[in-house]
Design a protein around this motif. Sequence first.
Motif, PDB file in Angstrom:
ATOM      1  N   HIS A 109       1.601   3.791  -3.173  1.00  0.00           N
ATOM      2  CA  HIS A 109       1.207   5.179  -2.952  1.00  0.00           C
ATOM      3  C   HIS A 109       2.348   6.120  -3.305  1.00  0.00           C
ATOM      4  CE1 HIS A 109       0.412   8.881  -0.621  1.00  0.00           C
ATOM      5  NE2 HIS A 109      -0.862   8.571  -0.754  1.00  0.00           N
ATOM      6  N   ARG A 130       0.827  -1.213   0.000  1.00  0.00           N
ATOM      7  CA  ARG A 130       0.000   0.000   0.000  1.00  0.00           C
ATOM      8  C   ARG A 130       0.861   1.262   0.000  1.00  0.00           C
ATOM      9  NH1 ARG A 130      -2.766   3.268   3.909  1.00  0.00           N
ATOM     10  NH2 ARG A 130      -1.874   2.059   5.625  1.00  0.00           N
ATOM     11  N   HIS A 131       1.803   1.346   0.937  1.00  0.00           N
ATOM     12  CA  HIS A 131       2.644   2.547   1.006  1.00  0.00           C
ATOM     13  C   HIS A 131       3.621   2.617  -0.164  1.00  0.00           C
ATOM     14  CE1 HIS A 131       1.097   3.983   4.757  1.00  0.00           C
ATOM     15  NE2 HIS A 131       1.396   2.872   5.399  1.00  0.00           N
TER      16      HIS A 131
END
Length: 335
Positions: free
Chosen positions: A327, A323-324
Amino acid sequence: MYYTPRGQGRVLPCSLKTGKIETESWCIVAKRILDCYASDFEKFTRQDLLESIAKSEGRVLACETIGTVQPMLGNVTNAEFVSAMGADIVLLNMFDVKDPVIKGLPEDDTCHPVQMIKRLTGRPVGINLEPVEEGEEGDTDPLWRMSEGRRATLENGQKACELGVDLILLTGNPGMGVSNEAIERTLKLYREKIGDRVVLAAGKMHAAGILEEAAENIMTKEDVKRFRGAGADILLFPAPGTVPGITVDYVRELVIYAHSLGALTITAIGTSQEGADTATVRQLALMCKMTGTDIHHLGDAGYAGMSLPENIQAYSVAIRGIRHTYHRMAASIVR
């Protein structure tokens, strides 16, 4: 802005107004790097950057690049490439402040290369400067040969600040003969003369040509104490598994000590293992995470110029997940 508890007895730099270390149970800190966009970085002060790193809890990735070699993608800079793969901070190695060269940049005589890199990547940008006296360079590969604008002189440090550099790392390239004593001396000079205009990081990721400071003597607790006392905001250590004798436990003790003095830390892969297979890189990443480090560093020697791109992504996923990682990779620089 966020409110955060003082975690597990760590002393963190928390005062935006004074730049001093506070001791309250709660303090206001800057937005964590994980959540930052280019527009956030544009407004960051030195203190904001330090607090944002601390808030990210060991999930910040810095990637080193060399601008004087042919970029891996030809007409796209290595700085842009590492940013696209997930780097939070771009660190320019072998960058000459007097004769700046970053191959792959678009032609623009109105914009300095540092400012152009910041505009193209939307990332904080640091440079390496090396405390090497004239005529004292070690016998090294021509790739690393010293130039005047790479020396850690006061003039070059001040020039770096004028160019808008966010971070100066005092360290040594392979065989250059950079001693810890020289690093400490330069730290004192920079903090006295340059002040709080830039984040100061210091340390060594390998012996840098000083055999007496090899293996477990590359960085010691005494070095940590001296560097912090001389003004270092961030202490750099070799990543566990990259230098003979450097284990997780050894680096963990240095990190704990640095944190107790109010400094942040970087664990650095500067031994060409940034060009190893992804399984090895993931293992190194998790060992660095276990030390408690604040910033993870990948060197510039995948081939030459930057880490292998697949290793940047693999490292990022290992320390902070998909996710990070996605992102950071996906966020537009115009946000």
